[in-house]
Write a protein that holds these residues in place. Structure first.
Motif, PDB file in Angstrom:
ATOM      1  N   THR A  76      -0.394  11.085  -2.651  1.00 37.93           N
ATOM      2  CA  THR A  76      -0.892  10.188  -3.683  1.00 37.93           C
ATOM      3  C   THR A  76      -0.644   8.744  -3.263  1.00 37.93           C
ATOM      4  O   THR A  76       0.383   8.433  -2.661  1.00 37.93           O
ATOM      5  N   VAL A  77      -1.609   7.896  -3.567  1.00 33.68           N
ATOM      6  CA  VAL A  77      -1.475   6.467  -3.332  1.00 33.68           C
ATOM      7  C   VAL A  77      -1.926   5.735  -4.604  1.00 33.68           C
ATOM      8  O   VAL A  77      -3.019   5.993  -5.122  1.00 33.68           O
ATOM      9  N   LEU A  78      -1.069   4.864  -5.101  1.00 33.87           N
ATOM     10  CA  LEU A  78      -1.373   4.049  -6.277  1.00 33.87           C
ATOM     11  C   LEU A  78      -1.516   2.601  -5.843  1.00 33.87           C
ATOM     12  O   LEU A  78      -0.745   2.108  -5.024  1.00 33.87           O
ATOM     13  N   ALA A  79      -2.510   1.910  -6.407  1.00 30.17           N
ATOM     14  CA  ALA A  79      -2.758   0.504  -6.077  1.00 30.17           C
ATOM     15  C   ALA A  79      -2.484  -0.355  -7.298  1.00 30.17           C
ATOM     16  O   ALA A  79      -3.060  -0.128  -8.376  1.00 30.17           O
ATOM     17  N   PHE A  80      -1.622  -1.363  -7.133  1.00 30.48           N
ATOM     18  CA  PHE A  80      -1.248  -2.261  -8.215  1.00 30.48           C
ATOM     19  C   PHE A  80      -1.660  -3.695  -7.885  1.00 30.48           C
ATOM     20  O   PHE A  80      -1.494  -4.148  -6.744  1.00 30.48           O
ATOM     21  N   THR A  81      -2.165  -4.379  -8.875  1.00 36.11           N
ATOM     22  CA  THR A  81      -2.501  -5.799  -8.729  1.00 36.11           C
ATOM     23  C   THR A  81      -1.812  -6.585  -9.843  1.00 36.11           C
ATOM     24  O   THR A  81      -1.326  -6.019 -10.832  1.00 36.11           O
ATOM     25  N   ALA A  82      -1.789  -7.898  -9.685  1.00 38.67           N
ATOM     26  CA  ALA A  82      -1.166  -8.750 -10.690  1.00 38.67           C
ATOM     27  C   ALA A  82      -1.974  -8.713 -11.979  1.00 38.67           C
ATOM     28  O   ALA A  82      -3.200  -8.571 -11.973  1.00 38.67           O
ATOM     29  N   ALA A  83      -1.278  -8.857 -13.089  1.00 42.58           N
ATOM     30  CA  ALA A  83      -1.940  -8.833 -14.388  1.00 42.58           C
ATOM     31  C   ALA A  83      -2.625 -10.172 -14.662  1.00 42.58           C
ATOM     32  O   ALA A  83      -3.514 -10.256 -15.483  1.00 42.58           O
ATOM     33  N   VAL A  93       5.072  -6.689  -7.800  1.00 41.83           N
ATOM     34  CA  VAL A  93       3.870  -7.505  -7.989  1.00 41.83           C
ATOM     35  C   VAL A  93       4.119  -8.577  -9.049  1.00 41.83           C
ATOM     36  O   VAL A  93       3.784  -9.748  -8.862  1.00 41.83           O
ATOM     37  N   ALA A  94       4.718  -8.163 -10.159  1.00 41.21           N
ATOM     38  CA  ALA A  94       4.920  -9.088 -11.271  1.00 41.21           C
ATOM     39  C   ALA A  94       5.904 -10.204 -10.919  1.00 41.21           C
ATOM     40  O   ALA A  94       5.717 -11.358 -11.327  1.00 41.21           O
ATOM     41  N   ILE A 150       1.919 -11.515  -3.964  1.00 44.57           N
ATOM     42  CA  ILE A 150       1.282 -10.225  -3.697  1.00 44.57           C
ATOM     43  C   ILE A 150       0.039 -10.079  -4.564  1.00 44.57           C
ATOM     44  O   ILE A 150       0.121 -10.130  -5.795  1.00 44.57           O
ATOM     45  N   SER A 151      -1.095  -9.906  -3.919  1.00 42.59           N
ATOM     46  CA  SER A 151      -2.338  -9.659  -4.645  1.00 42.59           C
ATOM     47  C   SER A 151      -2.558  -8.167  -4.870  1.00 42.59           C
ATOM     48  O   SER A 151      -3.068  -7.753  -5.920  1.00 42.59           O
ATOM     49  N   LEU A 152      -2.178  -7.348  -3.865  1.00 40.57           N
ATOM     50  CA  LEU A 152      -2.385  -5.904  -3.958  1.00 40.57           C
ATOM     51  C   LEU A 152      -1.234  -5.197  -3.267  1.00 40.57           C
ATOM     52  O   LEU A 152      -0.892  -5.507  -2.123  1.00 40.57           O
ATOM     53  N   ALA A 153      -0.621  -4.250  -3.965  1.00 41.48           N
ATOM     54  CA  ALA A 153       0.469  -3.458  -3.406  1.00 41.48           C
ATOM     55  C   ALA A 153       0.166  -1.980  -3.605  1.00 41.48           C
ATOM     56  O   ALA A 153      -0.404  -1.584  -4.637  1.00 41.48           O
ATOM     57  N   ALA A 178      -7.538  -5.087   4.531  1.00 35.06           N
ATOM     58  CA  ALA A 178      -7.060  -6.459   4.703  1.00 35.06           C
ATOM     59  C   ALA A 178      -6.501  -7.053   3.413  1.00 35.06           C
ATOM     60  O   ALA A 178      -5.831  -8.092   3.447  1.00 35.06           O
ATOM     61  N   ASP A 179      -6.773  -6.408   2.278  1.00 35.25           N
ATOM     62  CA  ASP A 179      -6.287  -6.923   0.992  1.00 35.25           C
ATOM     63  C   ASP A 179      -4.867  -6.472   0.669  1.00 35.25           C
ATOM     64  O   ASP A 179      -4.262  -6.979  -0.286  1.00 35.25           O
ATOM     65  N   VAL A 180      -4.339  -5.507   1.413  1.00 36.15           N
ATOM     66  CA  VAL A 180      -3.029  -4.934   1.092  1.00 36.15           C
ATOM     67  C   VAL A 180      -1.923  -5.850   1.603  1.00 36.15           C
ATOM     68  O   VAL A 180      -1.800  -6.093   2.805  1.00 36.15           O
ATOM     69  N   ASP A 181      -1.116  -6.346   0.690  1.00 39.11           N
ATOM     70  CA  ASP A 181      -0.011  -7.240   1.039  1.00 39.11           C
ATOM     71  C   ASP A 181       1.315  -6.521   1.200  1.00 39.11           C
ATOM     72  O   ASP A 181       2.200  -6.991   1.924  1.00 39.11           O
ATOM     73  N   HIS A 182       1.458  -5.394   0.500  1.00 43.76           N
ATOM     74  CA  HIS A 182       2.767  -4.740   0.464  1.00 43.76           C
ATOM     75  C   HIS A 182       2.595  -3.242   0.231  1.00 43.76           C
ATOM     76  O   HIS A 182       1.669  -2.813  -0.478  1.00 43.76           O
ATOM     77  N   ILE A 183       3.509  -2.451   0.811  1.00 42.89           N
ATOM     78  CA  ILE A 183       3.542  -1.006   0.594  1.00 42.89           C
ATOM     79  C   ILE A 183       4.948  -0.590   0.208  1.00 42.89           C
ATOM     80  O   ILE A 183       5.920  -0.866   0.935  1.00 42.89           O
ATOM     81  N   ASN A 184       5.065   0.080  -0.931  1.00 43.31           N
ATOM     82  CA  ASN A 184       6.303   0.767  -1.294  1.00 43.31           C
ATOM     83  C   ASN A 184       6.153   2.179  -0.731  1.00 43.31           C
ATOM     84  O   ASN A 184       5.437   3.006  -1.275  1.00 43.31           O
TER      85      ASN A 184
END
Length: 404
Positions: free
Chosen positions: A397-404, A349-350, A382-385, A289-295
């Motif tokens: 592979t799956v990478l998770a990015f969040t805002a700095a 995200v940024a 976007i909180s989590l992509a 539920a935290d995932v906002d976006h997927i590349n």
């Protein structure tokens, strides 16, 4: 995953432009880079996504494979972006981790043609140092005076993402303080083009190159072969803060699995991608539920897009994240794709901006149900992509990015 891993610098060399801003602008505009390619005039497919040559042939650069030249150019931009000066760092505390699907295959093909047509005397003495699989990382370490770990990863089209995961592990293990990680490939060659075409993986849209790469679209028929490089500067958050660096994003989690199903086809239920997603979210201390976006990996092949779309639709039922694929604009940059797309995800995200999926007009029955960004960029907090990368051999592979 332990201490946050900060992305403090990005460098890109892609078919859409030499540099991060030209690439970002073109991808956000949904502007495809595919063109007819005179170097492939005798190939079964005569289009590609080529990089505008970023480096001159002066000095020692003529000795390097095309993919290595891409990497050195991307590295210069990434270091400037991170405000890092190699003259000021401790070289033994810096790591280089580079992914590549094919090493210096452009050099290998060129020199093999010379061997067949003109004999061994015509070969360059730099043939081996240019094409061996480890040498992109080796040349970058040499260029920057890095004496810490220097590694090359090869997981086909997931290679660049695997390099980022490996760099995270080195940072978390305390083996380095700074990691220059990413991917590079220059596989737009006659052999690679013919081989992919023989497999049925390439689009046959030579009559309309710009419209040929169509991720998730009902009329997709294969990918357009591309090339390029992406490099990210990674640091533990504490190290970045100590030197007053400004992170672009945080690499908060990652997951990697193998399908053990087929040499080239993904698992039909996407079992490995599902498992890698679960690992990435767990390491990021997040949930579906935290995932906002997927590349998305989004290759524009019928089979990959079907399986990936099914996984996304079923995992996020009731909470569909926005989805995009950069391959509509960039083509498939092979071992560089995971790193280039990770960089684009960090920028998404940024900048709270999602690029569209170029050439996506309508789904078919296999891709219906996805919230695919189309036509124009979209602004979205976007909180989590997540960034997906898959490769021949069953690599996920799956990478998770969040805002700095």
């Amino acid at each position: 995953m332990g201490e946050d891993i900060a992305v403090t610098g990005i460098g890109l060399v892609t078919p859409c432009g030499v540099g991060t801003e030209p690439t970002w602008e073109a991808v956000c505009a949904g502007r495809p880079a595919a063109r007819s390619d005179p170097t492939l005039r005798d190939a079964p497919v005569r289009m590609s996504c080529r990089v505008p040559e970023p480096a001159s042939q002066q000095g020692r650069l003529w000795r390097l494979d095309r993919g290595t030249r891409f990497l050195l150019t991307a590295a210069r931009e990434a270091l400037a972006s991170a405000a890092l000066d190699p003259a000021e760092w401790v070289p033994g505390r810096v790591a280089v981790v580079i992914g590549s699907a094919a090493g210096g295959v452009d050099t290998l093909e060129t020199q093999h043609r010379k061997l067949l047509t003109a004999g061994h005397g015509a070969l360059s003495p730099m043939t081996l140092p240019a094409f061996l699989p480890n040498m992109a990382a080796g040349h970058l370490a040499l260029e920057l005076g890095v004496t810490g770990p220097s590694l090359q990863t090869s997981t086909a089209c997931a290679s660049g993402a695997t390099a980022l995961i490996t760099a995270c592990l080195l940072l978390q293990a305390g083996a380095c303080d700074i990691a220059l990680a990413g991917g590079t490939d220059a596989m737009v060659t006659p052999l690679c083009t013919a081989a992919f075409a023989k497999m049925g993986a390439l689009s046959r849209g030579d009559h309309d190159p710009e419209g040929a790469s169509r991720p998730f679209d009902k009329d997709r028929d294969g990918f357009v072969l591309g090339e390029g490089s992406g490099l990210l500067v990674l640091e533990r958050r504490q190290h970045a803060d100590a030197r007053a660096a400004t992170p672009l994003a945080v690499l908060a989690g990652h997951g990697t699995t193998s399908d053990a199903h087929h040499p080239t086809a993904p698992h039909p239920e996407g079992a490995g991608l599902r498992a890698a997603t679960a690992m990435a979210l767990a390491s990021a201390e997040a949930g579906i539920a935290d995932v906002d976006h997927i590349n998305a990996h989004g290759t524009s092949t019928p089979l990959n897009d079907k399986v990936e779309a099914t996984v996304i639709r079923e995992l996020y039922a009731g909470h569909p994240p926005s989805v995009t694929s950069a391959k509509g604009a960039l083509g498939h940059t092979m071992g560089a794709a995971g790193a280039i797309e990770a960089a684009l995800t960090a920028l998404t995200v940024a900048r709270r901006t999602i690029p569209p999926t170029a050439n996506f007009t309508a789904p078919d029955h296999t891709t219906t149900g996805l919230d695919i960004v189309r036509a124009a960029r979209t602004d979205q907090p976007i909180s989590l992509a997540l960034s997906h990368s898959l490769g021949f051999g069953g690599h996920n592979t799956v990478l998770a990015f969040t805002a700095a």
